[in-house]
Design an enzyme around this catalytic site. Structure first.
Site, short mmCIF file in Angstrom:
data_model
loop_
_atom_site.label_atom_id
_atom_site.label_comp_id
_atom_site.label_asym_id
_atom_site.label_seq_id
_atom_site.Cartn_x
_atom_site.Cartn_y
_atom_site.Cartn_z
N GLU A 1 0.85 -1.19 0.00
CA GLU A 1 0.00 0.00 0.00
C GLU A 1 0.89 1.24 0.00
OE1 GLU A 1 -3.27 0.69 -0.04
OE2 GLU A 1 -4.25 -1.24 0.43
N ASP B 1 -6.95 1.73 -8.27
CA ASP B 1 -5.59 1.94 -7.76
C ASP B 1 -4.57 0.98 -8.35
OD1 ASP B 1 -6.99 -0.05 -6.13
OD2 ASP B 1 -5.32 0.05 -4.72
N HIS C 1 -3.70 -3.09 -8.37
CA HIS C 1 -4.98 -3.62 -7.90
C HIS C 1 -6.04 -3.55 -9.01
CE1 HIS C 1 -7.87 -3.85 -4.19
NE2 HIS C 1 -7.83 -4.96 -4.88
ZN LIG Z 1 -6.12 -1.51 -3.58
#
Ligand SMILES: [Zn+2]
Length: 249
Positions: free
Chosen positions: A94, A146, A136
């Site tokens: 992330e 994203d 993603h």
């Molecule tokens: Zn994501």
């Protein structure tokens, strides 16, 4: 390691430990939240049911949230090639960014430098194929945007992290917004399937709906034609897909 890493463990992971050779993918995300602290809180909160293996802060510092050999919960319903639900086969990273819903920003240089260092280490450690380094939105195009069109995939590919086409910009620009015919549309869809995109294969390559196809095209564009995300296949998209498929042989 040349970057700063700290530990803030998330309780959200599969209790069963996985084997090293099960790790085949790197999946990149943005956090999509207004504040970095709120994102860290959420990813380490037992009630959220989400997590990641690594978190990259705005300043480039890295937080380890779930050790590599445990499956973090970052991808959700997802597929790529013949893999389904990619959590168990991937490491999720992330990266702080407010995302499309909260004023999508450029990623910071600190973040990208750390991401490159971390990725290189993981690629080496788990022998990850460069074709298995994805966003993603690649593996869940109907739900996710994203890391998005500001994510520097081209720069990463130059560092041997993931892959990119090798067509020149002038040629591509000339082909932008130029219409394709039905046969070319079919070729484009076939190319996306070859690359790995989750398009349902049915008779004559008809897919479930035009709406779903549009989302897939957008995911492809966020990744490989970042200048224009319109969900429409044009000659530029077709050229890029042809070039990528050649690389995949
Ligand atoms: Zn994501």
């Amino acid at each position: 390691m040349a970057y700063k890493i700290s530990f803030n463990y998330s309780p959200n992971f599969d209790s069963k430990k996985r084997k090293k050779d099960q790790i085949k993918y790197l999946i990149f995300h943005y956090t999509g939240m207004k504040s970095e602290n709120a994102a860290i809180k959420r990813l380490t909160d037992v009630r959220s049911n989400v997590s990641c293996n690594y978190f990259i802060k705005k300043n480039g510092n890295i937080i380890s949230m779930v050790p590599d050999l445990y499956t973090a919960w970052h991808a959700g319903k997802s597929s790529w090639k013949n893999y389904q639900s990619l959590n168990k086969n991937s490491i999720g990273i992330e990266i702080t960014n407010p995302g499309h819903s909260h004023g999508y920003k450029e990623f910071s240089n600190f973040q990208i430098i750390s991401l490159i260092k971390l990725s290189k280490l993981l690629i080496k450690k788990y022998k990850i194929n460069l074709k298995n380094i994805l966003g993603h939105s690649d593996i869940a195009p109907e739900r996710k945007k994203d890391p998005g069109e500001k994510f520097p995939w081209n720069n990463l590919a130059k560092k041997n992290i993931s892959f990119w086409h090798n067509l020149n910009k002038k040629l591509l620009f000339k082909n932008r917004k130029i219409k394709i015919n039905n046969l070319q549309k079919k070729i484009f869809i076939k190319n996306l399937i070859k690359i790995g995109y989750p398009i349902k294969k049915t008779k004559q390559l008809k897919i479930n709906s035009e709406k779903y196809l549009k989302l897939i095209i957008k995911a492809f564009q966020r990744r490989f034609r970042q200048e224009l995300i319109n969900g429409k296949i044009d000659q530029e998209c077709l050229l890029i897909s042809q070039n990528l498929v050649k690389k995949f042989k």
